[in-house]
Write a protein that holds these residues in place. Structure first.
Motif, mmCIF file in Angstrom:
data_model
loop_
_atom_site.group_PDB
_atom_site.id
_atom_site.type_symbol
_atom_site.label_atom_id
_atom_site.label_comp_id
_atom_site.label_asym_id
_atom_site.label_seq_id
_atom_site.Cartn_x
_atom_site.Cartn_y
_atom_site.Cartn_z
ATOM 1 N N MET A 1 1.118 -1.008 -0.112
ATOM 2 C CA MET A 1 0.059 0.114 -0.352
ATOM 3 C C MET A 1 1.081 1.578 0.384
ATOM 4 S SD MET A 1 -2.816 0.772 2.392
ATOM 5 C CE MET A 1 -2.840 2.034 3.496
ATOM 6 N N LEU A 2 1.653 0.680 1.013
ATOM 7 C CA LEU A 2 2.960 2.173 0.949
ATOM 8 C C LEU A 2 3.970 2.505 -0.234
ATOM 9 C CD1 LEU A 2 3.393 3.121 4.645
ATOM 10 C CD2 LEU A 2 2.030 4.108 3.606
ATOM 11 N N GLN A 3 4.324 1.671 -0.632
ATOM 12 C CA GLN A 3 5.009 1.580 -2.205
ATOM 13 C C GLN A 3 4.174 2.136 -3.196
ATOM 14 O OE1 GLN A 3 7.818 -0.359 -2.214
ATOM 15 N NE2 GLN A 3 7.134 -1.476 -0.582
ATOM 16 N N GLN A 4 3.592 2.626 -3.084
ATOM 17 C CA GLN A 4 3.028 3.864 -3.830
ATOM 18 C C GLN A 4 3.565 5.228 -3.653
ATOM 19 O OE1 GLN A 4 -0.638 3.031 -4.587
ATOM 20 N NE2 GLN A 4 -1.474 4.608 -2.136
ATOM 21 N N TRP A 5 3.970 5.859 -2.860
ATOM 22 C CA TRP A 5 4.411 6.592 -2.509
ATOM 23 C C TRP A 5 6.092 6.859 -3.166
ATOM 24 C CZ3 TRP A 5 1.330 10.911 -1.641
ATOM 25 C CH2 TRP A 5 -0.098 10.426 -1.070
ATOM 26 N N SER B 1 12.275 6.107 3.695
ATOM 27 C CA SER B 1 12.099 5.545 2.080
ATOM 28 C C SER B 1 13.340 3.962 2.104
ATOM 29 C CB SER B 1 13.215 6.511 1.485
ATOM 30 O OG SER B 1 13.800 5.314 0.181
ATOM 31 N N ALA B 2 13.917 3.896 3.512
ATOM 32 C CA ALA B 2 14.567 2.737 3.618
ATOM 33 C C ALA B 2 12.973 1.462 4.283
ATOM 34 C CB ALA B 2 15.548 2.624 4.258
ATOM 35 N N ALA B 3 12.910 1.946 4.874
ATOM 36 C CA ALA B 3 11.757 1.638 5.996
ATOM 37 C C ALA B 3 10.723 0.317 4.348
ATOM 38 C CB ALA B 3 11.252 2.178 6.618
ATOM 39 N N LEU B 4 10.952 1.826 3.235
ATOM 40 C CA LEU B 4 9.397 1.635 2.435
ATOM 41 C C LEU B 4 9.805 0.255 2.217
ATOM 42 C CD1 LEU B 4 7.558 4.591 1.904
ATOM 43 C CD2 LEU B 4 7.204 1.910 3.432
ATOM 44 N N ILE B 5 11.537 0.090 1.098
ATOM 45 C CA ILE B 5 11.961 -0.231 0.084
ATOM 46 C C ILE B 5 11.730 -2.580 1.523
ATOM 47 C CG2 ILE B 5 13.983 -1.419 -0.372
ATOM 48 C CD1 ILE B 5 14.640 2.060 -1.014
ATOM 49 N N ARG B 6 12.217 -2.607 2.025
ATOM 50 C CA ARG B 6 11.607 -3.529 3.049
ATOM 51 C C ARG B 6 10.576 -4.387 2.632
ATOM 52 N NH1 ARG B 6 14.713 -4.077 8.412
ATOM 53 N NH2 ARG B 6 16.839 -4.088 7.682
#
Length: 79
Positions: free
Chosen positions: A1-5, A74-79
């Motif tokens: 869901m947050l990957q789109q951001w 950003s680093a947290a969303l990449i995981r």
């Protein structure tokens, strides 16, 4: 869901990166390596920031903190 951001977060990160660079360069006036090794730095060490100089200093701190937080996000969303 947050990957789109993620693309928007990266664009904000790039903008903050350039803002930090510009504000750091605006601060670096006359503070070279010579003063670090005992050169003539008459009064520049204990100078009080006032006016625009203080505003630029505070904005630099704010932009660096925002850049760090966006980078962690950003680093947290990449995981």
């Amino acid at each position: 869901m947050l990957q789109q951001w993620l693309p928007a977060i990266r664009i904000v990160q790039i903008i903050l990166c350039f803002a930090v660079i510009v504000f750091i360069l605006l601060q670096a006036r006359g503070a070279g390596l010579g003063s670090a090794f005992g050169g003539s730095s008459a009064g520049s060490v204990f100078k009080t920031r006032r006016g625009v100089e203080r505003l630029i200093f505070n904005l630099t701190i704010i932009f660096v903190v925002l850049f760090a937080l966006i980078s962690i996000l950003s680093a947290a969303l990449i995981r």
